[in-house]
Design a protein around this motif. Structure first.
Motif, PDB file in Angstrom:
ATOM      1  N   PRO A  94      34.782  50.730  33.404  1.00 23.46           N
ATOM      2  CA  PRO A  94      33.399  50.387  32.911  1.00 23.46           C
ATOM      3  C   PRO A  94      32.809  50.997  31.956  1.00 23.46           C
ATOM      4  O   PRO A  94      32.192  50.578  30.916  1.00 23.46           O
ATOM      5  N   GLU A  95      32.830  52.516  32.152  1.00 20.84           N
ATOM      6  CA  GLU A  95      32.172  53.368  30.974  1.00 20.84           C
ATOM      7  C   GLU A  95      32.612  54.865  30.807  1.00 20.84           C
ATOM      8  O   GLU A  95      33.338  55.026  31.926  1.00 20.84           O
ATOM      9  N   ASN A  96      32.254  55.583  29.809  1.00 23.24           N
ATOM     10  CA  ASN A  96      32.576  56.969  29.712  1.00 23.24           C
ATOM     11  C   ASN A  96      31.320  57.644  29.140  1.00 23.24           C
ATOM     12  O   ASN A  96      31.412  59.135  28.760  1.00 23.24           O
ATOM     13  N   SER A  97      30.383  56.928  29.057  1.00 25.35           N
ATOM     14  CA  SER A  97      29.022  57.709  28.274  1.00 25.35           C
ATOM     15  C   SER A  97      28.181  58.618  29.106  1.00 25.35           C
ATOM     16  O   SER A  97      27.828  59.637  28.995  1.00 25.35           O
ATOM     17  N   SER A  98      28.097  58.155  30.648  1.00 28.00           N
ATOM     18  CA  SER A  98      27.359  58.960  31.708  1.00 28.00           C
ATOM     19  C   SER A  98      28.130  59.669  32.575  1.00 28.00           C
ATOM     20  O   SER A  98      27.767  60.307  33.684  1.00 28.00           O
ATOM     21  N   SER A  99      29.590  59.402  32.366  1.00 27.05           N
ATOM     22  CA  SER A  99      30.559  60.213  33.467  1.00 27.05           C
ATOM     23  C   SER A  99      31.732  60.353  32.977  1.00 27.05           C
ATOM     24  O   SER A  99      32.175  59.682  32.285  1.00 27.05           O
ATOM     25  N   ILE A 100      32.171  61.723  33.170  1.00 27.80           N
ATOM     26  CA  ILE A 100      33.472  62.244  32.501  1.00 27.80           C
ATOM     27  C   ILE A 100      34.854  61.611  33.471  1.00 27.80           C
ATOM     28  O   ILE A 100      35.767  61.816  33.152  1.00 27.80           O
ATOM     29  N   ARG A 101      34.547  60.932  34.571  1.00 25.75           N
ATOM     30  CA  ARG A 101      35.672  60.916  35.541  1.00 25.75           C
ATOM     31  C   ARG A 101      36.538  59.915  35.104  1.00 25.75           C
ATOM     32  O   ARG A 101      37.786  60.020  35.441  1.00 25.75           O
ATOM     33  N   TYR A 102      36.106  58.685  34.424  1.00 28.68           N
ATOM     34  CA  TYR A 102      37.146  57.642  34.224  1.00 28.68           C
ATOM     35  C   TYR A 102      38.098  58.115  33.217  1.00 28.68           C
ATOM     36  O   TYR A 102      39.223  57.981  33.499  1.00 28.68           O
ATOM     37  N   GLU A 103      37.525  58.877  32.053  1.00 31.40           N
ATOM     38  CA  GLU A 103      38.736  59.111  31.120  1.00 31.40           C
ATOM     39  C   GLU A 103      39.359  60.486  31.457  1.00 31.40           C
ATOM     40  O   GLU A 103      40.597  60.609  31.304  1.00 31.40           O
ATOM     41  N   SER A 104      38.714  61.401  32.140  1.00 33.42           N
ATOM     42  CA  SER A 104      39.470  62.573  32.726  1.00 33.42           C
ATOM     43  C   SER A 104      40.368  62.533  34.025  1.00 33.42           C
ATOM     44  O   SER A 104      41.177  63.543  34.154  1.00 33.42           O
ATOM     45  N   LEU A 125      47.971  48.747  30.118  1.00 31.77           N
ATOM     46  CA  LEU A 125      47.144  48.490  28.929  1.00 31.77           C
ATOM     47  C   LEU A 125      45.761  48.776  29.077  1.00 31.77           C
ATOM     48  O   LEU A 125      45.348  47.946  29.838  1.00 31.77           O
ATOM     49  N   TYR A 126      45.240  49.862  28.607  1.00 30.44           N
ATOM     50  CA  TYR A 126      43.841  50.385  29.117  1.00 30.44           C
ATOM     51  C   TYR A 126      43.022  49.916  28.075  1.00 30.44           C
ATOM     52  O   TYR A 126      42.980  50.076  26.816  1.00 30.44           O
ATOM     53  N   ASN A 127      41.621  49.716  28.620  1.00 32.05           N
ATOM     54  CA  ASN A 127      40.642  49.670  27.698  1.00 32.05           C
ATOM     55  C   ASN A 127      39.279  50.166  28.610  1.00 32.05           C
ATOM     56  O   ASN A 127      39.101  49.956  29.694  1.00 32.05           O
ATOM     57  N   GLY A 140      30.333  50.608  28.759  1.00 32.56           N
ATOM     58  CA  GLY A 140      28.951  50.345  29.440  1.00 32.56           C
ATOM     59  C   GLY A 140      28.430  48.885  29.076  1.00 32.56           C
ATOM     60  O   GLY A 140      27.159  48.475  29.282  1.00 32.56           O
ATOM     61  N   ASN A 141      29.538  48.152  28.472  1.00 37.96           N
ATOM     62  CA  ASN A 141      28.951  46.837  28.087  1.00 37.96           C
ATOM     63  C   ASN A 141      29.730  45.747  28.617  1.00 37.96           C
ATOM     64  O   ASN A 141      31.203  45.604  28.383  1.00 37.96           O
ATOM     65  N   THR A 142      29.008  44.812  29.437  1.00 37.97           N
ATOM     66  CA  THR A 142      29.616  43.861  29.963  1.00 37.97           C
ATOM     67  C   THR A 142      30.459  42.759  29.236  1.00 37.97           C
ATOM     68  O   THR A 142      31.432  42.145  29.503  1.00 37.97           O
ATOM     69  N   ALA A 143      29.855  42.458  28.124  1.00 40.26           N
ATOM     70  CA  ALA A 143      30.219  41.419  27.156  1.00 40.26           C
ATOM     71  C   ALA A 143      31.830  42.015  26.541  1.00 40.26           C
ATOM     72  O   ALA A 143      32.606  41.246  26.395  1.00 40.26           O
ATOM     73  N   THR A 144      31.568  43.290  26.288  1.00 41.67           N
ATOM     74  CA  THR A 144      32.829  43.822  25.847  1.00 41.67           C
ATOM     75  C   THR A 144      33.978  43.887  26.712  1.00 41.67           C
ATOM     76  O   THR A 144      34.966  43.643  26.564  1.00 41.67           O
ATOM     77  N   GLN A 145      33.794  44.054  28.305  1.00 43.22           N
ATOM     78  CA  GLN A 145      34.650  44.118  29.215  1.00 43.22           C
ATOM     79  C   GLN A 145      35.314  42.850  29.271  1.00 43.22           C
ATOM     80  O   GLN A 145      36.447  42.555  29.527  1.00 43.22           O
ATOM     81  N   LYS A 146      34.378  41.712  29.252  1.00 45.04           N
ATOM     82  CA  LYS A 146      34.731  40.382  29.314  1.00 45.04           C
ATOM     83  C   LYS A 146      35.797  40.080  28.349  1.00 45.04           C
ATOM     84  O   LYS A 146      37.082  39.415  28.372  1.00 45.04           O
ATOM     85  N   GLN A 147      35.610  40.552  27.018  1.00 45.66           N
ATOM     86  CA  GLN A 147      36.708  40.316  25.848  1.00 45.66           C
ATOM     87  C   GLN A 147      38.100  40.936  26.029  1.00 45.66           C
ATOM     88  O   GLN A 147      38.868  40.602  25.888  1.00 45.66           O
ATOM     89  N   GLN A 148      37.746  42.231  26.644  1.00 49.87           N
ATOM     90  CA  GLN A 148      39.008  42.939  27.210  1.00 49.87           C
ATOM     91  C   GLN A 148      39.750  42.129  28.102  1.00 49.87           C
ATOM     92  O   GLN A 148      41.000  42.258  28.128  1.00 49.87           O
ATOM     93  N   PHE A 149      38.922  41.885  29.212  1.00 49.87           N
ATOM     94  CA  PHE A 149      39.791  41.000  30.328  1.00 49.87           C
ATOM     95  C   PHE A 149      40.720  39.706  29.540  1.00 49.87           C
ATOM     96  O   PHE A 149      41.729  39.479  30.001  1.00 49.87           O
ATOM     97  N   ASP A 150      39.898  39.034  28.751  1.00 44.96           N
ATOM     98  CA  ASP A 150      40.409  37.890  28.220  1.00 44.96           C
ATOM     99  C   ASP A 150      41.753  38.149  27.476  1.00 44.96           C
ATOM    100  O   ASP A 150      42.563  37.544  27.400  1.00 44.96           O
ATOM    101  N   GLN A 156      31.948  46.661  35.113  1.00 44.62           N
ATOM    102  CA  GLN A 156      30.697  47.179  34.468  1.00 44.62           C
ATOM    103  C   GLN A 156      29.515  46.454  35.216  1.00 44.62           C
ATOM    104  O   GLN A 156      28.518  46.926  35.695  1.00 44.62           O
ATOM    105  N   ASP A 157      29.528  45.093  35.420  1.00 42.20           N
ATOM    106  CA  ASP A 157      28.745  44.231  36.374  1.00 42.20           C
ATOM    107  C   ASP A 157      29.391  43.530  37.190  1.00 42.20           C
ATOM    108  O   ASP A 157      29.956  42.326  36.833  1.00 42.20           O
ATOM    109  N   ALA A 158      29.528  43.770  38.545  1.00 40.72           N
ATOM    110  CA  ALA A 158      30.260  43.171  39.586  1.00 40.72           C
ATOM    111  C   ALA A 158      29.954  41.553  39.578  1.00 40.72           C
ATOM    112  O   ALA A 158      30.838  40.810  39.997  1.00 40.72           O
TER     113      ALA A 158
END
Length: 368
Positions: free
Chosen positions: A51-61, A81-83, A87-97, A112-114
């Motif tokens: 979902p994000e890497n701006s407020s947490s280092i956990r996902y990338e690290s 295949l990673y993306n 922090g943007n739901t619309a971006t995640q939808k595009q990545q999913f599609d 990002q938004d369950a």
């Protein structure tokens, strides 16, 4: 031979050649015939959407490299295949599609938004794409779910705050800064924390969502101080460490001391705050077993194997019941057990935590 006859002969030859190549392909003689294309069920690609890497280092690290390494160990010709949605739901939808259009048949999704994913997962299921909900439940007919027992995490948070208050707990007023309301995990943390606090402290006197955003959490803490006064509360529950940092800054800015603040995620700066006495506790959730369980489930789904050998539990979301699940335990981290938890497990090296500014605090805690 006139032009019409030449076209007929060429067409007949082309048909004959095509039939001959098809026959070879059906016999397995041409390896190129097995090359995956968009929509092909032979794809060895596994999607990973975080979902994000701006407020947490956990996902990338942690999550990404641990997941990728486990997939490689289980399936040498599989590719992740990673993306990251940033922090943007619309971006995640595009990545999913995009993953579906590329022929991916298994997607591990930390939404990002369950609440927004129901139609995504439904559409994926119609196309034979299986979705594994990771860390938080994605709405829709997911094939499996990997996370922690998040209501239990909330109970651990609540009890740790009570323990930090000690004998003062029964007379203590508590401020609660919860996670985002769009995150089902936040609701479980809140429920679990209330199950402890409601019977062991005097009262929860102020409760707001910090939206998983440190700036918002700091603002809410400032509003609580204005509303309650500097002595109107004796402890603060923060749903995670990022918000706890901002809350502690707000308390210090108002000249408020000796108010225990707890968090979650075992972020490195939170461990340092715990050692220095600025934060009471955090919750350590071991990312390695979580990421590796998700990887194993994804590979099993890709290979048509039963996921229940890994997903030995079941869990319900608002949109799916009895989902095969892996629910992992969590631990409270205080100054007394930093060495035996996050350092012993290899989450951090001593050098990561015990920088020059925290050398004395580390020595006092027996960490060297």
């Amino acid at each position: 031979m006139n032009a019409m006859m030449r076209r007929a002969v060429i067409g007949t030859a082309a048909v004959s050649m095509a039939l001959s190549m098809a026959a070879c392909g059906s016999a397995g003689g041409d390896k190129k015939a097995d090359k995956p294309t968009a929509g092909s069920t032979t794809s060895k690609n596994i999607g990973l959407l975080l979902p994000e890497n701006s407020s947490s280092i956990r996902y990338e690290s942690f999550d990404k490299p641990l997941f990728t390494a486990k997939v490689s160990a289980l399936c040498s010709d599989c590719k992740v295949l990673y993306n990251n949605a940033q922090g943007n739901t619309a971006t995640q939808k595009q990545q999913f599609d995009a993953l579906i259009s590329q022929g991916v048949k298994v997607i591990v999704l930390d939404p990002q938004d369950a609440n927004a994913t129901k139609s995504w997962v439904e559409e994926a299921a119609k196309k034979g794409v299986k979705v594994v909900a990771y860390d938080r439940f994605a709405a829709g007919p997911v094939a499996a779910y990997v996370s922690f027992d998040n209501e239990k995490v909330g109970e651990l948070q609540g009890q740790a705050l009570v323990d930090a208050l000690g004998d003062k707990a029964k007379d203590a007023n508590v401020v609660m800064i919860n996670g985002a309301e769009t995150d089902p995990n936040a609701g479980l943390f809140k429920k679990g924390a209330h199950s402890v606090l409601d019977s062991k402290v005097k009262k929860v006197v102020y409760e707001q969502s910090g939206e998983w955003d440190p700036k918002t959490a700091g603002q809410k803490m400032g509003a609580a101080i204005t509303q309650l006064g500097k002595k109107g509360f004796q402890a603060v529950y923060s749903a995670n460490d990022g918000m706890a940092a901002a809350i502690i800054t707000a308390l210090k800015g108002a000249g408020i001391k000796d108010v225990p603040v707890g968090g979650q995620d075992a972020a490195s700066d939170a461990i340092q705050r715990i050692l220095s006495g600025n934060q009471a506790y955090t919750i350590y959730k071991a990312y390695k077993p979580e990421a590796e369980a998700a990887a194993e489930i994804a590979v099993n789904l890709l290979q048509g194997k039963d996921v229940k050998s890994v997903a030995t539990d079941t869990a319900d979301s608002d949109t799916a019941k009895g989902v095969p699940s892996m629910l992992l335990p969590a631990k409270v981290v205080t100054k007394d057990n930093v060495k035996d938890t996050v350092i012993a497990d290899g989450l951090y090296k001593v050098s990561d935590i015990c920088t020059a500014a925290y050398a004395k605090a580390c020595a006092d805690a027996g960490i060297s």
